[in-house]
Design a protein around this motif. Structure first.
Motif, PDB file in Angstrom:
ATOM      1  N   GLU A   1     -13.936  14.951 -23.818  1.00 39.06           N
ATOM      2  CA  GLU A   1     -14.173  13.848 -24.759  1.00 39.06           C
ATOM      3  C   GLU A   1     -13.120  13.944 -25.875  1.00 39.06           C
ATOM      4  OE1 GLU A   1     -18.555  14.405 -25.948  1.00 39.06           O
ATOM      5  OE2 GLU A   1     -18.096  16.096 -24.676  1.00 39.06           O
TER       6      GLU A   1
ATOM      7  N   LYS B   1     -22.579   3.731 -22.881  1.00 40.14           N
ATOM      8  CA  LYS B   1     -23.140   3.520 -24.225  1.00 40.14           C
ATOM      9  C   LYS B   1     -22.747   2.192 -24.890  1.00 40.14           C
ATOM     10  CE  LYS B   1     -24.146   8.303 -25.494  1.00 40.14           C
ATOM     11  NZ  LYS B   1     -25.600   8.262 -25.548  1.00 40.14           N
TER      12      LYS B   1
ATOM     13  N   SER C   1     -24.657   4.221 -15.951  1.00 36.40           N
ATOM     14  CA  SER C   1     -24.765   5.201 -17.039  1.00 36.40           C
ATOM     15  C   SER C   1     -23.482   6.014 -17.148  1.00 36.40           C
ATOM     16  CB  SER C   1     -25.922   6.167 -16.753  1.00 36.40           C
ATOM     17  OG  SER C   1     -25.628   6.914 -15.587  1.00 36.40           O
ATOM     18  N   GLY C   2     -23.384   6.739 -18.260  1.00 38.82           N
ATOM     19  CA  GLY C   2     -22.239   7.624 -18.464  1.00 38.82           C
ATOM     20  C   GLY C   2     -22.231   8.756 -17.449  1.00 38.82           C
ATOM     21  N   THR C   3     -23.422   9.232 -17.103  1.00 37.94           N
ATOM     22  CA  THR C   3     -23.525  10.293 -16.100  1.00 37.94           C
ATOM     23  C   THR C   3     -22.843   9.850 -14.810  1.00 37.94           C
ATOM     24  OG1 THR C   3     -25.642  11.025 -16.996  1.00 37.94           O
ATOM     25  CG2 THR C   3     -25.176  11.611 -14.718  1.00 37.94           C
TER      26      THR C   3
ATOM     27  N   SER D   1     -21.736  15.950 -20.614  1.00 41.36           N
ATOM     28  CA  SER D   1     -21.256  14.969 -19.632  1.00 41.36           C
ATOM     29  C   SER D   1     -22.364  14.188 -18.958  1.00 41.36           C
ATOM     30  CB  SER D   1     -20.437  15.676 -18.546  1.00 41.36           C
ATOM     31  OG  SER D   1     -19.312  16.290 -19.108  1.00 41.36           O
TER      32      SER D   1
ATOM     33  N   GLN E   1     -18.730   8.121 -25.879  1.00 44.18           N
ATOM     34  CA  GLN E   1     -19.083   7.959 -27.303  1.00 44.18           C
ATOM     35  C   GLN E   1     -17.926   7.398 -28.125  1.00 44.18           C
ATOM     36  OE1 GLN E   1     -21.456  10.759 -29.383  1.00 44.18           O
ATOM     37  NE2 GLN E   1     -22.633  11.335 -27.582  1.00 44.18           N
TER      38      GLN E   1
ATOM     39  N   ASP F   1     -13.413  11.157 -21.191  1.00 43.73           N
ATOM     40  CA  ASP F   1     -14.768  10.624 -21.321  1.00 43.73           C
ATOM     41  C   ASP F   1     -14.874   9.892 -22.665  1.00 43.73           C
ATOM     42  OD1 ASP F   1     -17.431  10.306 -22.069  1.00 43.73           O
ATOM     43  OD2 ASP F   1     -18.110  12.091 -21.016  1.00 43.73           O
TER      44      ASP F   1
HETATM   45  C1  LIG Z   1     -19.728  12.029 -23.936  1.00 41.29           C
HETATM   46  C2  LIG Z   1     -20.861  11.653 -23.027  1.00 41.29           C
HETATM   47  N1  LIG Z   1     -20.625  11.556 -21.714  1.00 41.29           N
HETATM   48  C3  LIG Z   1     -21.593  11.200 -20.849  1.00 41.29           C
HETATM   49  C4  LIG Z   1     -22.874  10.950 -21.291  1.00 41.29           C
HETATM   50  C5  LIG Z   1     -23.948  10.566 -20.328  1.00 41.29           C
HETATM   51  O1  LIG Z   1     -24.271   9.233 -20.483  1.00 41.29           O
HETATM   52  P1  LIG Z   1     -25.682   8.659 -20.004  1.00 41.29           P
HETATM   53  O2  LIG Z   1     -26.737   9.215 -20.899  1.00 41.29           O
HETATM   54  O3  LIG Z   1     -25.506   7.168 -20.103  1.00 41.29           O
HETATM   55  O4  LIG Z   1     -25.855   9.085 -18.582  1.00 41.29           O
HETATM   56  C6  LIG Z   1     -23.166  11.043 -22.656  1.00 41.29           C
HETATM   57  C7  LIG Z   1     -24.496  10.775 -23.168  1.00 41.29           C
HETATM   58  O5  LIG Z   1     -24.858  11.070 -24.278  1.00 41.29           O
HETATM   59  C8  LIG Z   1     -22.120  11.414 -23.541  1.00 41.29           C
HETATM   60  O6  LIG Z   1     -22.339  11.524 -24.852  1.00 41.29           O
END
Ligand SMILES: Cc1ncc(COP(=O)(O)O)c(C=O)c1O
Length: 427
Positions: free
Chosen positions: A209, A272, A109-111, A138, A245, A242
């Motif tokens: 971002e 994503k 995941s992004g997290t 984030s 998106q 980041d």
């Molecule tokens: C810019 C950004 N970074 C990180 C995340 C976290 O990603 P995830 O929901 O896959 O953990 C998101 C999620 O919307 C995001 O928009």
């Protein structure tokens, strides 16, 4: 199952915080290309793509075909054993990302991608402090929520120490009350005083971002990143970009959002749209930075062969079908349509974004954020068969992110549906 049964089971068996859009949730049954179908067969043109994630259309045959082939061959071994899709994806990232970025760490995941990036920056610089921007998002781990600067997404009682937020480049609502370009980029220059007053004088990283996503597609002036990153580097910090998106052509004309701003990140994170909806996260850094992470760490599913295959197939479609250029062209068409709507409907205070990442900020008198209008607009667009997203600190921004292979006819269809929805609201 019938629609009501799905809705009732959702309420009964899932955490209530898993919120749905719309007064009556839209129960999705299947999807193809740019269209989603609810459980009763109604068709919706999807201009949100599962939250900026469907890059090459729903159930894209080239991606699903590659996934099916890999599932039958090798589904999982963990990172304890090298496998071809994992290294092919890492090699691909090294080739298409800017600058010296070379070695990747894959997660789910992004997290996790951001967690990995911050840890890496702290280990590399031997510093703790991280600076992020107000209105940023984030992710949902403790650290990622602490980096996030939206009260509603910060659920933890005590944030992770060492994280500081500075004003963002929100020109429509300048935090300093100034106007670009006479502002002389005060928001970027503020970084220096933030470091001098809120840290020990050296920082691990600045995480940002290129265009703030959940913040409502807040798009900085073109010189902003060059200015702010030069200050970050002066104080020993790394720039973590980041691209969760903004990556994979979303902003049109460039593969990655930061390439519009002429700055090379020290670390980049992805998720994503990278695998068209298959769960993935990735963190990439130059070799000497990646090599600073020592000890033991593992992501059981990171670099999974099926996930890596899905990402490789998605990137291949983006490249072969020239979707970065399509995002630029269709983005222009979409933007013109949205600006046309702004002329007609005073509720649209700001139109912003790049490529196929466009937003409308809805306001009342004196730019008062109008989240009620967004709620009503959502019900209208749903009735008119169009899916859109929401964002912004006050929930008053509409986010529009169709698949990158959207056609001009579909862009025109979306503009008509948006127009009809505004008209029906009498705004
Ligand atoms: C810019 C950004 N970074 C990180 C995340 C976290 O990603 P995830 O929901 O896959 O953990 C998101 C999620 O919307 C995001 O928009």
């Amino acid at each position: 199952m019938k629609k009501q049964e799905v809705i009732e089971k959702h309420k009964k068996y899932l955490f209530p915080i898993i919120a749905n859009y719309y007064e009556e949730p839209l129960v999705v049954d299947h999807a193809k290309g740019s269209y989603v179908y609810d459980i009763e067969g109604k068709e919706y043109l999807d201009f949100f793509g599962g939250i900026v994630t469907i890059s090459v259309g729903h159930c894209n045959e080239k991606v699903t075909g590659a996934i099916q082939g890999q599932v039958d061959k090798l589904q999982h071994v963990s990172t304890l054993y090298p496998n071809e899709p994992h290294v092919r994806l890492a090699e691909k990232l090294a080739h298409i990302t800017p600058g010296r970025l070379q070695k990747s760490f894959f997660t789910n995941s992004g997290t996790e991608a951001n967690e990995t990036a911050v840890l890496l920056a702290q280990l590399h610089t031997k510093c703790q402090d991280v600076i992020a921007l107000r209105h940023s998002y984030s992710g949902r781990s403790h650290l990622a929520m602490s980096l996030t600067a939206h009260a509603s997404w910060r659920l933890m009682p005590t944030p992770t120490p060492g994280i500081h937020h500075i004003p963002n480049a929100y020109c429509y609502r300048c935090p300093f009350g100034l106007t670009y370009p006479s502002c002389d980029l005060k928001c970027a220059k503020d970084m220096e005083e933030a470091i001098q007053t809120q840290t020990s004088g050296r920082i691990a990283a600045f995480l940002a971002e290129p265009i703030q996503g959940i913040g409502g597609f807040i798009t900085p002036p073109k010189e902003y990143f060059q200015e702010i990153v030069s200050i970050v580097r002066k104080y020993g910090g790394l720039f973590i970009c980041d691209e969760v998106q903004t990556g994979w052509g979303r902003t049109g004309g460039k593969m990655f959002g930061i390439e519009h701003w002429g700055v090379e990140p020290d670390i980049m994170t992805f998720a994503k749209g990278m695998a068209n909806g298959v769960p993935i996260g990735a963190t990439i850094a130059p070799a000497e930075i990646a090599d600073s992470m020592k000890g033991m760490t593992i992501s059981t599913f990171g670099g999974n062969p099926v996930t890596s295959t899905a990402a490789l197939a998605t990137i291949q479609v983006i490249e072969e079908e020239n979707l970065v250029e399509n995002a630029r062209l269709m983005g222009q068409r979409l933007r013109e349509g949205l600006e046309g709507l702004q002329q007609k409907y005073p509720v649209i205070g700001d139109v912003r974004g790049m490529g196929l990442m466009q937003a409308l900020e809805l306001v009342g008198e004196n730019k008062r954020p109008d989240s009620e209008a967004v709620k009503r607009f959502f019900e209208r667009t749903k009735a008119n068969g169009l899916l859109i997203g929401k964002g912004g600190l006050w929930g008053n921004v509409i986010r529009i992110t169709p698949p990158l292979n959207i056609t001009r006819e579909q862009v025109d269809e979306a503009i008509k549906k948006l127009d009809r929805s505004f008209m029906q609201m009498g705004l």
